[in-house]
Design a protein around this motif. Structure first.
Motif, short mmCIF file in Angstrom:
data_model
loop_
_atom_site.label_atom_id
_atom_site.label_comp_id
_atom_site.label_asym_id
_atom_site.label_seq_id
_atom_site.Cartn_x
_atom_site.Cartn_y
_atom_site.Cartn_z
N GLN A 1 0.95 -3.47 -10.88
CA GLN A 1 2.09 -3.51 -9.95
C GLN A 1 2.02 -4.80 -9.14
N VAL B 1 -2.87 -3.76 -7.97
CA VAL B 1 -1.71 -4.27 -7.25
C VAL B 1 -1.94 -5.75 -6.96
N PHE C 1 -6.65 -4.03 -5.10
CA PHE C 1 -5.66 -4.98 -4.61
C PHE C 1 -6.20 -6.39 -4.84
N VAL D 1 -11.06 2.28 -2.96
CA VAL D 1 -10.20 1.10 -3.07
C VAL D 1 -11.03 -0.17 -2.94
N ASN E 1 4.17 0.52 -2.96
CA ASN E 1 3.92 0.04 -4.32
C ASN E 1 2.59 0.49 -4.91
N SER E 2 1.72 1.06 -4.11
CA SER E 2 0.44 1.54 -4.66
C SER E 2 0.42 3.06 -4.69
N ARG E 3 -0.61 3.59 -5.35
CA ARG E 3 -0.79 5.03 -5.43
C ARG E 3 -1.92 5.50 -4.51
N CYS F 1 -4.23 -5.41 3.98
CA CYS F 1 -4.15 -4.34 2.97
C CYS F 1 -5.29 -3.34 3.16
N GLN G 1 -5.06 1.74 -10.92
CA GLN G 1 -3.96 0.83 -10.62
C GLN G 1 -4.48 -0.48 -10.06
N VAL H 1 -7.87 2.17 -7.03
CA VAL H 1 -6.88 1.11 -6.85
C VAL H 1 -7.60 -0.17 -6.48
N VAL I 1 0.82 -1.21 0.00
CA VAL I 1 0.00 0.00 0.00
C VAL I 1 0.85 1.26 0.00
#
Length: 347
Positions: free
Chosen positions: A286, A263, A240, A169, A160-162, A181, A261, A238, A157
């Motif tokens: 990512q 992840v 995950f 999210v 590596n994440s934005r 996460c 994004q 984002v 988080v």
């Protein structure tokens, strides 16, 4: 001493074995283990997935733990006897390019505790002091046993994440990594939704709601409708993917916004999907795998501050001496993060 070992290359085959207490080498310390967590990779060893073929038998498993230093090698001076520590269980070689630039968690020749050598489901473990970190006084020992998976999620988080404050999210997968996460993302001010499947409805999705996140069973509820209600149809900023399942990435592609994004934290294995939509939407993909010293330190701070709630998250119902119950419950989604009191082995 006693330890819980994988004894053969078949499902199950976990036995308490008697082995010699390890003697610390000159650069090692001997740790008396107090608490240890059950990780998805431990469950994979229990089932004996192909990823663990390199293991020799028997091997004592377990890599998420905390304990106290009880003996030091002649050259080990960083930690005092009695000091509480945790291990970064991906032990880098110290020589390759990745190790030289501080990325030992993706070392070209790494060894993994509980897989390549005996692990933490034992009375004692000998560890190079370079792989250890001290536990802050404001972190409960039982919670410290979970700093390793928390550090992975801290890296996912925060590095590596934005994710930023106000972001929307989606966390796909309400397992240990998913719910950690979710907590780290929420600590940054994100609005988090957790998605799971039918088998998660008994324990893991209710746990997500107890931790404060809307939970969606994608086998029953319309995840796209939830996304539409929350984001106005734009999509999540984002996503995950912590599912570890081939369906996770395609689902993430459907839910992420253009320019957003994804992840990948779970190990998906082989999946088939159309990648053109990612390219046309300029979606950032990512990956996250392990954690470094800095990630562990950040994880300790989040645990100590209460931003990561381990008291609600962990499950201490299971005994290491009757471990099959914990493994079977974990694989069935009937628990999320078992933590064993390893001191029972010394009784």
């Amino acid at each position: 001493m006693r330890g819980l070992a994988k004894t053969s290359r078949e499902p199950g085959a976990m036995e308490l074995v008697d082995v010699e207490t390890p003697e610390p080498a000159s650069d090692e310390v001997l740790i008396e283990i107090d608490y240890a967590g059950l990780c998805g990779s431990d469950a994979g060893i229990y089932k004996f997935k192909s990823a663990f073929e390199r293991m020799t038998m028997p091997t004592i498993i377990g890599h998420e733990y905390t304990g106290r230093v009880v003996e030091r090698g002649d050259d080990a001076t960083r930690f005092s006897v009695g000091e509480r520590v945790v291990e970064r269980p991906i032990r880098g070689c110290g020589e390759c390019f990745q190790c030289q630039i501080g990325e030992e968690s993706i070392c070209q020749d790494a060894e993994l505790t509980g897989i390549d050598h005996d692990g933490a489901y034992a009375e004692y473990i000998a560890v190079p002091e370079s792989a250890l970190q001290s536990v802050p006084s404001n972190v409960d020992p039982k919670h410290a046993a979970l700093v390793e998976p928390t550090a992975i999620c801290t890296r996912a988080v925060l590095r590596n994440s934005r994710v930023e404050a106000g972001d929307r999210v989606l966390v796909a997968g309400p397992g240990p990594i998913g719910l950690l996460c979710a907590q780290v993302a929420a600590s940054q001010g994100a609005e988090v939704v957790v998605a799971g499947v039918g088998r998660d409805t008994n324990y893991r999705l209710p746990l997500a709601e107890e931790l404060g996140y809307p939970a969606v069973n994608i086998e029953k509820d319309d995840l796209t409708a939830t996304q539409r209600d929350l984001t106005g149809g734009v999509g999540f900023d984002v996503v995950f993917d912590t599912t570890g399942h081939p369906s996770g990435l395609p689902m993430a592609v459907e839910q992420v916004r253009k320019g957003g994004q994804i992840v990948l934290v779970g190990q998906t294995g082989e999946t088939t999907m159309e990648f053109t939509p990612l390219v046309r939407a300029e979606v950032d993909l990512q990956c996250t795998y392990g954690a470094t010293y800095e990630d562990f330190e950040r994880a300790f701070r989040l645990i100590g501050s209460g931003d990561v709630d381990h008291a609600t998250f962990l499950d201490d119902r299971f005994r290491l001496t009757e471990s099959e119950d914990a493994f079977e419950a974990f694989l069935a989604g009937e628990t999320c993060k078992p933590v064993f009191d390893v001191s029972v082995l010394r009784d």
